[in-house]
Design a protein around this motif. Structure first.
Motif, PDB file in Angstrom:
ATOM      1  N   ASN A 156     -51.732  -3.880 -16.805  1.00 47.48           N
ATOM      2  CA  ASN A 156     -51.309  -4.819 -18.262  1.00 47.48           C
ATOM      3  C   ASN A 156     -49.821  -4.371 -18.523  1.00 47.48           C
ATOM      4  O   ASN A 156     -49.458  -4.714 -19.576  1.00 47.48           O
ATOM      5  N   ILE A 157     -49.436  -3.537 -17.404  1.00 44.69           N
ATOM      6  CA  ILE A 157     -47.593  -3.331 -17.874  1.00 44.69           C
ATOM      7  C   ILE A 157     -46.871  -4.034 -16.781  1.00 44.69           C
ATOM      8  O   ILE A 157     -47.182  -3.668 -15.485  1.00 44.69           O
ATOM      9  N   GLY A 158     -45.960  -4.747 -17.044  1.00 48.21           N
ATOM     10  CA  GLY A 158     -45.021  -5.602 -16.208  1.00 48.21           C
ATOM     11  C   GLY A 158     -43.754  -4.929 -16.394  1.00 48.21           C
ATOM     12  O   GLY A 158     -43.650  -3.778 -17.319  1.00 48.21           O
ATOM     13  N   LEU A 159     -42.691  -5.353 -15.896  1.00 48.10           N
ATOM     14  CA  LEU A 159     -41.280  -4.909 -15.773  1.00 48.10           C
ATOM     15  C   LEU A 159     -40.796  -4.968 -17.204  1.00 48.10           C
ATOM     16  O   LEU A 159     -40.041  -3.844 -17.471  1.00 48.10           O
ATOM     17  N   GLY A 160     -41.080  -5.711 -17.854  1.00 51.42           N
ATOM     18  CA  GLY A 160     -40.393  -5.914 -19.090  1.00 51.42           C
ATOM     19  C   GLY A 160     -40.939  -4.791 -20.183  1.00 51.42           C
ATOM     20  O   GLY A 160     -40.157  -3.916 -20.741  1.00 51.42           O
ATOM     21  N   SER A 161     -42.240  -4.753 -20.065  1.00 55.65           N
ATOM     22  CA  SER A 161     -42.842  -3.536 -20.791  1.00 55.65           C
ATOM     23  C   SER A 161     -42.472  -2.201 -20.379  1.00 55.65           C
ATOM     24  O   SER A 161     -42.178  -1.182 -21.121  1.00 55.65           O
ATOM     25  N   ALA A 162     -42.404  -2.113 -19.292  1.00 54.33           N
ATOM     26  CA  ALA A 162     -42.053  -0.794 -18.541  1.00 54.33           C
ATOM     27  C   ALA A 162     -40.479  -0.443 -18.838  1.00 54.33           C
ATOM     28  O   ALA A 162     -40.332   0.430 -19.154  1.00 54.33           O
ATOM     29  N   ARG A 163     -39.649  -1.360 -18.841  1.00 51.19           N
ATOM     30  CA  ARG A 163     -38.279  -1.136 -19.317  1.00 51.19           C
ATOM     31  C   ARG A 163     -38.241  -0.585 -20.717  1.00 51.19           C
ATOM     32  O   ARG A 163     -37.526   0.315 -21.418  1.00 51.19           O
ATOM     33  N   LEU A 164     -38.922  -1.257 -21.705  1.00 55.20           N
ATOM     34  CA  LEU A 164     -39.176  -0.992 -22.967  1.00 55.20           C
ATOM     35  C   LEU A 164     -39.934   0.270 -23.289  1.00 55.20           C
ATOM     36  O   LEU A 164     -39.114   1.136 -24.155  1.00 55.20           O
ATOM     37  N   LEU A 165     -40.586   0.918 -22.579  1.00 61.84           N
ATOM     38  CA  LEU A 165     -41.202   2.042 -22.945  1.00 61.84           C
ATOM     39  C   LEU A 165     -40.338   3.075 -22.260  1.00 61.84           C
ATOM     40  O   LEU A 165     -40.216   4.135 -23.005  1.00 61.84           O
ATOM     41  N   LEU A 166     -39.620   2.765 -21.255  1.00 60.94           N
ATOM     42  CA  LEU A 166     -38.801   3.803 -20.440  1.00 60.94           C
ATOM     43  C   LEU A 166     -37.606   4.038 -21.579  1.00 60.94           C
ATOM     44  O   LEU A 166     -36.983   5.104 -21.740  1.00 60.94           O
ATOM     45  N   GLU A 167     -37.124   2.987 -22.130  1.00 66.26           N
ATOM     46  CA  GLU A 167     -36.078   3.089 -22.994  1.00 66.26           C
ATOM     47  C   GLU A 167     -36.303   3.825 -24.277  1.00 66.26           C
ATOM     48  O   GLU A 167     -35.543   4.463 -24.824  1.00 66.26           O
ATOM     49  N   HIS A 168     -37.402   3.562 -24.813  1.00 67.54           N
ATOM     50  CA  HIS A 168     -37.950   4.306 -25.904  1.00 67.54           C
ATOM     51  C   HIS A 168     -38.127   5.804 -25.810  1.00 67.54           C
ATOM     52  O   HIS A 168     -37.707   6.634 -26.595  1.00 67.54           O
ATOM     53  N   PHE A 169     -38.891   6.277 -24.536  1.00 68.82           N
ATOM     54  CA  PHE A 169     -38.943   7.528 -24.515  1.00 68.82           C
ATOM     55  C   PHE A 169     -38.020   8.282 -23.782  1.00 68.82           C
ATOM     56  O   PHE A 169     -38.370   9.586 -23.669  1.00 68.82           O
ATOM     57  N   GLY A 170     -37.409   7.715 -22.984  1.00 68.47           N
ATOM     58  CA  GLY A 170     -36.276   8.269 -22.169  1.00 68.47           C
ATOM     59  C   GLY A 170     -36.813   8.606 -20.724  1.00 68.47           C
ATOM     60  O   GLY A 170     -35.703   9.142 -19.912  1.00 68.47           O
ATOM     61  N   SER A 171     -37.905   8.982 -20.394  1.00 72.02           N
ATOM     62  CA  SER A 171     -38.161   9.410 -18.945  1.00 72.02           C
ATOM     63  C   SER A 171     -39.660   8.986 -18.854  1.00 72.02           C
ATOM     64  O   SER A 171     -40.560   8.670 -19.669  1.00 72.02           O
ATOM     65  N   LEU A 172     -40.212   8.936 -17.619  1.00 69.30           N
ATOM     66  CA  LEU A 172     -41.323   8.534 -17.131  1.00 69.30           C
ATOM     67  C   LEU A 172     -42.388   9.493 -17.582  1.00 69.30           C
ATOM     68  O   LEU A 172     -43.695   9.110 -18.214  1.00 69.30           O
ATOM     69  N   LYS A 173     -41.964  10.746 -17.521  1.00 70.19           N
ATOM     70  CA  LYS A 173     -42.858  11.879 -17.958  1.00 70.19           C
ATOM     71  C   LYS A 173     -43.269  11.810 -19.273  1.00 70.19           C
ATOM     72  O   LYS A 173     -44.438  11.987 -20.002  1.00 70.19           O
ATOM     73  N   ALA A 174     -42.209  11.341 -20.197  1.00 67.96           N
ATOM     74  CA  ALA A 174     -42.268  11.370 -21.676  1.00 67.96           C
ATOM     75  C   ALA A 174     -43.396  10.186 -22.196  1.00 67.96           C
ATOM     76  O   ALA A 174     -43.999  10.288 -22.956  1.00 67.96           O
ATOM     77  N   VAL A 175     -43.104   9.239 -21.290  1.00 64.45           N
ATOM     78  CA  VAL A 175     -44.011   8.110 -21.392  1.00 64.45           C
ATOM     79  C   VAL A 175     -45.450   8.664 -21.185  1.00 64.45           C
ATOM     80  O   VAL A 175     -46.412   8.301 -22.075  1.00 64.45           O
ATOM     81  N   LEU A 176     -45.668   9.164 -20.165  1.00 62.67           N
ATOM     82  CA  LEU A 176     -47.201   9.809 -19.738  1.00 62.67           C
ATOM     83  C   LEU A 176     -47.558  10.617 -20.651  1.00 62.67           C
ATOM     84  O   LEU A 176     -49.048  10.977 -20.656  1.00 62.67           O
ATOM     85  N   ASP A 177     -46.717  11.478 -21.267  1.00 63.71           N
ATOM     86  CA  ASP A 177     -47.136  12.648 -22.145  1.00 63.71           C
ATOM     87  C   ASP A 177     -47.329  12.052 -23.565  1.00 63.71           C
ATOM     88  O   ASP A 177     -47.932  12.644 -24.441  1.00 63.71           O
TER      89      ASP A 177
END
Length: 221
Positions: free
Chosen positions: A171-192
């Motif tokens: 349920n995550i497309g490129l649009g949501s992935a960009r929003l999450l990465l911009e908000h948290f700053g890194s892939l690790k921060a998103v997963l944490d």
């Protein structure tokens, strides 16, 4: 529908059946586009497997912003394909159509283009829109052909690799992935992040947030 009986050899464009009454489709046929009519769940026009186009008049764009879910519509398109396009058709002034503060309009444009990664194109009228769609389809067809000839030359930046890695979650497309990465700053921060933190990002609901959280912590078996 009679004009669709012919089979032009121009670039292929899939048209949502609800757009058939528009001048855009008639003009596309005149230009020689190869038109297929379907019911599209998202967008008004599909070009290849990478481009979806949502077409709105200036009035409709502003009405959707105020009275309906503009961000939901555009966000769904951004999640579905890597190259979403929003065409705003008409020469009316965006700032003068409805009684909305200009900064609210600017904020919407920034959210759509920068936040969601959607290309926004202004056109004068239906004929201009058809011309733009035709050129987009020509360009996409040419690029796809070039990539087939040189398949080893494809390259993704580190930023794109992060986006595609996160976009692979359910349920995550490129649009949501960009929003999450911009908000948290890194892939690790998103997963944490916990479920509440993930769900606080605009466009990411609790169900999707919980799916990310659970998959990131599920044991590999």
């Amino acid at each position: 529908m009679d004009f669709l009986a012919f089979a032009p050899s121009g670039p292929a464009i899939v048209v949502d059946d609800r757009e058939m009454s528009s001048r855009v489709v008639e003009r596309l046929h005149e230009l020689g586009a190869s038109i297929t009519v379907e019911r599209l769940e998202i967008g008004d026009y599909a070009i290849g497997d990478r481009i979806l186009v949502e077409r709105k008049t200036v009035q409709d764009f502003m009405d959707t912003l105020i009275e309906r879910d503009l961000f939901g519509q555009i966000g769904a398109m951004a999640d579905a394909v890597p190259r979403p396009v929003l065409i705003v058709e008409g020469e009316d002034d965006l700032y003068g159509v409805r009684n909305i503060h200009p900064n609210a309009v600017r904020g919407t444009l920034a959210a759509v283009t920068v936040g969601m990664g959607v290309s926004l194109i202004r056109t004068r009228d239906a004929d201009d829109t058809a011309g733009m769609l035709y050129v987009l389809a020509q360009r996409e067809g040419g690029e796809r052909g070039e990539r087939k000839v040189h398949p080893k030359k494809s390259y993704r930046s580190a930023r794109e690799e992060q986006e595609y890695a996160l976009a692979a979650f359910p349920n995550i497309g490129l649009g949501s992935a960009r929003l999450l990465l911009e908000h948290f700053g890194s892939l690790k921060a998103v997963l944490d992040a916990d479920v509440a933190e993930l769900a606080s990002v605009h466009g990411v609901g609790e169900k999707t947030a919980r799916g990310i959280w659970e998959l990131a912590r599920r044991p590999y078996r």
